[in-house]
Design an enzyme around this catalytic site. Structure first.
Site, PDB file in Angstrom:
ATOM      1  N   GLU A 134      51.432  44.098  40.861  1.00  0.00           N
ATOM      2  CA  GLU A 134      51.463  44.519  39.449  1.00  0.00           C
ATOM      3  C   GLU A 134      52.179  45.853  39.285  1.00  0.00           C
ATOM      4  OE1 GLU A 134      47.372  44.479  38.242  1.00  0.00           O
ATOM      5  OE2 GLU A 134      47.178  42.367  38.703  1.00  0.00           O
TER       6      GLU A 134
ATOM      7  N   HIS B  56      46.851  41.879  33.215  1.00  0.00           N
ATOM      8  CA  HIS B  56      45.621  42.494  33.763  1.00  0.00           C
ATOM      9  C   HIS B  56      44.820  43.182  32.649  1.00  0.00           C
ATOM     10  CE1 HIS B  56      43.634  44.175  37.645  1.00  0.00           C
ATOM     11  NE2 HIS B  56      42.734  43.986  36.677  1.00  0.00           N
TER      12      HIS B  56
ATOM     13  N   ARG C 147      41.852  39.416  41.569  1.00  0.00           N
ATOM     14  CA  ARG C 147      42.939  40.209  42.139  1.00  0.00           C
ATOM     15  C   ARG C 147      44.044  39.260  42.572  1.00  0.00           C
ATOM     16  NH1 ARG C 147      40.953  43.661  39.785  1.00  0.00           N
ATOM     17  NH2 ARG C 147      40.137  45.662  40.494  1.00  0.00           N
TER      18      ARG C 147
HETATM   19  C1  DGY Z   1      38.360  45.958  37.246  1.00  0.00           C
HETATM   20  O1  DGY Z   1      37.754  46.817  36.604  1.00  0.00           O
HETATM   21  O2  DGY Z   1      38.382  45.977  38.472  1.00  0.00           O
HETATM   22  C2  DGY Z   1      39.032  44.816  36.556  1.00  0.00           C
HETATM   23  O3  DGY Z   1      40.173  44.436  37.234  1.00  0.00           O
HETATM   24  C3  DGY Z   1      39.342  45.093  35.109  1.00  0.00           C
HETATM   25  O4  DGY Z   1      40.041  44.026  34.529  1.00  0.00           O
END
Ligand code: DGY
Length: 330
Positions: A282, A300, A253
């Site tokens: 984002e 992402h 993250r």
């Molecule tokens: C999630 O599923 O939390 C991930 O960020 C996918 O990339």
């Protein structure tokens, strides 16, 4: 609105309906849950889809007392106020690894089960982490531009940095972090890790905090959960401990890394390079970060393949099916 099953949904077992048995009501809280997953759920449940954000309030007012399961993603808010309106809720199944916007404390207080899809996506995200570290250290995006622009004819591309033999610091050793460490070992890297407590039976060297791990790493991968506890965990001090020949990779993250400090470290050469799949705000990426040549950026896409997204959908379906099928059997 109730969603009907349609063709093409994954097979999730017997799914045989007893005409006299009331169907369990499942709320599809997030638009991020794919249509095929919703269709498969509708084969055995009464699926309630709010349709639009305003629709959620109406649907919960009308049907909230009947909702026993939720299919969602970690990006959609599931807070205490909404949970209070769902007195019959037994399980939340998330089509994601991260549970960022789900009030996990409120779920735990009521004993509501919570499942995620991290086992289904770990290998895909680990693959991307490895790709980012190699791309950043070998400067593959700049190398690609070197060929396309014709600059190659004017001179050889500068030497990069190897991953082989490098010390790999993994911050967070869950499904994804472990997948990264396993791959890295096969590539001749030397994994070490930091988690809140040492992982029982893990042979990799343990470091009690991120700065200590960074000071003994050439490549540092962020693979821990986001959320308030870990916000800003990778700060200026951690980046300074990495140093000018090192690489930071973040597939977890954006909020875990102090983005301003990261930009500063990359721009001044105090950090060698970075590979980033996630960002603080984002889909907005700071223009200063976009301008840097020593960073590789992806939008992402850690779990974003057809195969893995299907597997994540199946995780959600299986969680809900197992939760209710077990109880419905005599
Ligand atoms: C999630 O599923 O939390 C991930 O960020 C996918 O990339």
């Amino acid at each position: 609105m109730t969603v009907n099953a349609n063709a093409g949904a994954p097979d999730i077992g017997d799914g045989v309906e007893d005409a006299h048995r009331p169907r369990v009501a499942i709320l599809v809280l997030s638009k991020g849950v794919p249509a095929a997953t919703v269709a498969a759920l509708a084969q055995r449940f009464e699926v309630l889809d709010p349709g639009d954000p305003g629709g959620l309030d109406r649907l919960v007012a009308d049907q909230g007392e009947r909702i026993r399961g939720i299919a969602t993603t970690g990006k959609t808010r599931l807070d205490r106020a909404l949970l209070q309106r769902l007195p019959a809720l037994e399980i939340v199944a998330s089509y994601s690894a991260g549970l960022d916007n789900i009030d996990t404390d409120a779920l735990a207080e009521r004993g509501i089960a919570l499942t995620n899809s991290s086992a289904a996506l770990a290998d895909e995200v680990a693959d991307l982490a490895i790709a980012l570290m190699v791309m950043a250290r070998r400067r593959l995006v700049v190398a690609d531009a070197h060929v396309r622009s014709g600059a190659w004819a004017a001179g050889a591309f500068p030497l990069g940095r190897s991953v082989r033999g490098a010390r790999l610091g993994v911050l967070g050793l869950g499904h994804i972090g472990s997948g990264i460490a396993r791959r890295a070992e096969a590539m001749g890297m030397h994994p070490r890790y930091c988690t809140r407590r040492p992982v029982a039976g893990c042979a990799y060297p343990y470091y009690p905090n991120a700065e200590a791990l960074a000071s003994d790493s050439d490549v540092f991968v962020v693979a821990c959960p986001g959320g308030a506890h870990n916000r800003g965990l990778v700060d200026a001090a951690v980046l300074a401990a990495l140093g000018p020949d090192s690489t930071l990779v973040n597939i977890a993250r954006g909020e875990i890394v102090d983005e301003a400090a990261l930009i500063e470290a990359l721009a001044t050469g105090r950090l060698g390079s970075a590979g980033l799949d996630v960002f603080a705000d984002e889909p907005h990426v700071p223009s200063k970060l976009l301008a840097l040549q020593n960073v590789v950026l992806t939008p992402h896409i850690g779990s974003a393949t057809m195969e893995t997204r299907d597997a994540m959908g199946e995780c959600v379906i299986r969680s809900l099916a197992q939760a209710f099928d077990a109880r419905m059997r005599p």
